[in-house]
Write a protein that holds these residues in place. Structure first.
Motif, short mmCIF file in Angstrom:
data_model
loop_
_atom_site.label_atom_id
_atom_site.label_comp_id
_atom_site.label_asym_id
_atom_site.label_seq_id
_atom_site.Cartn_x
_atom_site.Cartn_y
_atom_site.Cartn_z
N ALA A 380 63.74 51.68 81.36
CA ALA A 380 65.02 52.82 82.17
C ALA A 380 64.11 54.41 82.03
O ALA A 380 63.63 55.38 82.73
CB ALA A 380 65.80 52.93 81.40
N GLY A 381 63.63 54.35 80.89
CA GLY A 381 62.83 55.81 80.18
C GLY A 381 61.91 55.98 81.58
O GLY A 381 61.36 57.11 81.78
N LEU A 382 60.84 55.32 81.37
CA LEU A 382 59.99 55.25 82.56
C LEU A 382 60.41 55.74 84.08
O LEU A 382 58.92 56.20 84.59
CB LEU A 382 58.83 53.73 82.02
CG LEU A 382 58.30 53.18 81.23
CD1 LEU A 382 57.81 52.02 81.17
CD2 LEU A 382 57.14 54.37 80.35
N CYS A 383 61.45 54.57 84.28
CA CYS A 383 61.55 55.35 86.00
C CYS A 383 62.92 56.00 85.74
O CYS A 383 63.39 56.73 86.78
CB CYS A 383 61.94 54.10 86.47
SG CYS A 383 62.99 53.21 85.71
N ALA A 384 63.05 57.34 84.25
CA ALA A 384 64.49 57.67 84.51
C ALA A 384 63.82 60.14 84.77
O ALA A 384 62.53 59.71 84.94
CB ALA A 384 64.77 57.95 83.23
N GLN A 385 64.43 60.21 85.72
CA GLN A 385 64.44 61.62 85.89
C GLN A 385 64.49 62.65 84.12
O GLN A 385 65.26 62.22 83.92
CB GLN A 385 64.84 62.59 86.72
CG GLN A 385 65.06 61.79 88.70
CD GLN A 385 66.06 62.05 89.29
OE1 GLN A 385 66.91 62.88 88.20
NE2 GLN A 385 65.85 61.84 90.05
N GLY A 386 63.72 62.91 83.92
CA GLY A 386 63.83 63.80 82.84
C GLY A 386 62.88 63.05 81.04
O GLY A 386 62.19 61.64 81.96
N THR A 387 63.23 63.73 80.42
CA THR A 387 62.64 63.20 78.94
C THR A 387 63.88 61.75 78.62
O THR A 387 65.16 62.25 78.52
CB THR A 387 62.15 64.08 78.23
OG1 THR A 387 61.31 64.75 78.79
CG2 THR A 387 61.33 63.99 76.38
#
Ligand code: EPZ
Length: 428
Positions: A380-387
């Protein structure tokens, strides 16, 4: 404390090589106790579960040398006391495989009852009933399970429910029993077949692994062997889903495509392009993800160990998807972490999650609540906007070798940082 810092939005591109299977080596390492000579194991993954197993074996008296980073030589002839104390067993549930291996070797075993776990109840009643069928008795005292017998005798073992662990434990106890054991309603996972192939390479006589009936003719001697562990089906599936979720194009290498069939078919149904080669699969995002329904089932069904990762992909599909967890009682704790990243999911009960598609995740501080849930929040983090900051990454490193290096090799912006504990205390 360590955590991952992930800056999302980079499609994964390139090649990744899959390591040896965690759930195969978790059975094969205890199985080396049964060998009367040294074993050489290749394609051993460099993960913390392997380190815990080798420490347990060394503490029991085994001699273990790493020939290179993924090959180890193990001689268990020095093991004299068939016991795994709580201090060691509490580190990993799969330490209960030493019950079957030590019982098969010494006609007795004492292993601390596995502790609590990340998701739901994890009983071992089927394991113990299996041992009883082979003529062993068990007692539970001071948190230790004691199993012993005068002589293990082959028998019919019919499991009420499909259990990977119970199938493995009965195989380990039965390989040197007097007579023939037939396991009915056996688990059929790739790691069951891998263990049977390993034991047969030591001189065992096991037929039918991979079907729901396994026949084991007891033998007197099991000799040392050389064996290469199969590639990890779940690690491969995790990278396949990550490629699709990040709108990438990844060649996943060192896999057995047949082990990935249930994952491949779901990705194709969602509109992802998956191409199979002899020992690799290419996963390419080619446009809008279609919603689908997924239900986890014992192999060859969709693996429960891919359920959290699949939930992330379903969050990015258009429309409403239904995800059903049919193997474990409650394996949805990670949904709270995904909600912090913008997921629109509701869990009808411990078994069904209703997932509404969203445009994108937004980065947030989250936790890995268990091994596969940790892989899910990383995706989810890899494709999220932001950090996104992921804490409790020790869960993830139990089963994914060098995950941040492998992801960086695919273009991800991920790094591991160490936060000194005192800083964490003041932060709290
Ligand atoms: C193995 O666990 C895996 N672990 C799990 O992977 C995996 O989720 C599971 O198999 C199912 O595929 C290892 O291989 C080390 P089960 P195991 O016995 O053997 C019930 C991961 O992420 N049951 O097949 O413990 C049980 O409660 C881990 O790599 C009993 O009721 O799983 C569950 O509902 C997580 N009584 C179901 O059967 C028993 O005696 C399946 O459990 C045993 C199990």
């Amino acid at each position: 404390m360590e955590k991952y810092i992930i800056h999302g939005g980079h499609p994964l591109k390139g090649e990744v090589v899959i390591s040896g299977a965690k759930n195969a080596i978790a059975a094969i390492l205890p199985a080396t106790v049964l060998a009367d000579g040294p074993c050489i194991l290749e394609n051993v993954p460099n993960i913390s579960d392997v380190h815990i197993f080798t420490e347990i074996l060394k503490d029991m008296g085994a001699d273990i040398q790493f020939i290179n980073k993924s090959t180890l030589k193990i001689d268990t002839s020095g093991i004299k006391v068939p016991e795994v104390p709580y201090e060691q067993a509490k580190k990993m549930r799969a330490s209960y495989y030493f019950l079957g291996a030590l019982l098969g070797k010494f006609n007795c075993a004492r292993v601390a009852l596995p502790g609590g776990c990340d998701f739901g109840v994890r009983p071992i009643d089927l394991h113990l009933k299996g041992f009883q069928s082979l003529g062993a008795e068990y007692t539970l005292e001071y948190g230790m399970i004691n199993v012993k017998t005068e002589q293990l005798r082959g028998n019919e073992v019919c499991f009420d429910g499909v259990s990977v662990g119970a199938t493995i434990n009965v195989m380990l106890a039965a390989v040197k029993a007097k007579g023939t054991t037939v396991i009915e309603n056996a688990a059929k996972e790739p790691h069951i077949v891998d263990l049977a192939n390993f034991l047969n390479s030591m001189g065992a006589n096991i037929m039918g692994a991979g079907t729901d009936m396994i026949r084991i003719k007891g033998v007197d001697i099991l000799h040392g062997t050389e064996y290469a562990v199969i590639p990890d089906q779940i690690e491969a599936g995790t990278y396949m889903v990550a490629a699709a979720a990040t709108k990438g194009d990844v060649l996943v290498k060192n896999v057995i495509p047949k082990h990935l069939e249930s994952i491949t078919s779901k990705l194709i149904k969602m509109g992802v392009e998956v191409t199979e080669y002899d020992d690799s699969v290419r996963v390419k995002y080619v446009g809008k993800l279609e919603r689908i329904n997924v239900k986890t089932r014992p192999h060859p069904g969709f693996p429960t160990d891919m359920q959290p990762q699949m939930a992330v992909l379903l969050c990015l599909a258009e429309g409403t998807s239904v995800l059903t967890e049919d193997v474990w009682d409650s394996r949805f704790r990670y949904l709270d972490e995904l909600r912090r990243m913008g997921a629109d999911v509701s869990s009808v009960d411990g078994h069904v999650a209703i997932i509404e598609g969203i445009k994108s995740f937004t980065g947030a501080p989250v936790k890995a609540v268990d091994l596969r849930a940790g892989a899910a929040v990383v995706i989810a983090g890899l494709c999220a906007q932001g950090t996104t900051e992921v804490e409790n990454i020790y869960h993830i490193e139990r089963g994914y070798e060098n995950i941040e290096e492998k992801l960086r090799g695919l273009g991800a912006d991920i790094k591991k940082v160490v936060i000194p504990d005192k800083v964490m205390q003041t932060a709290i």
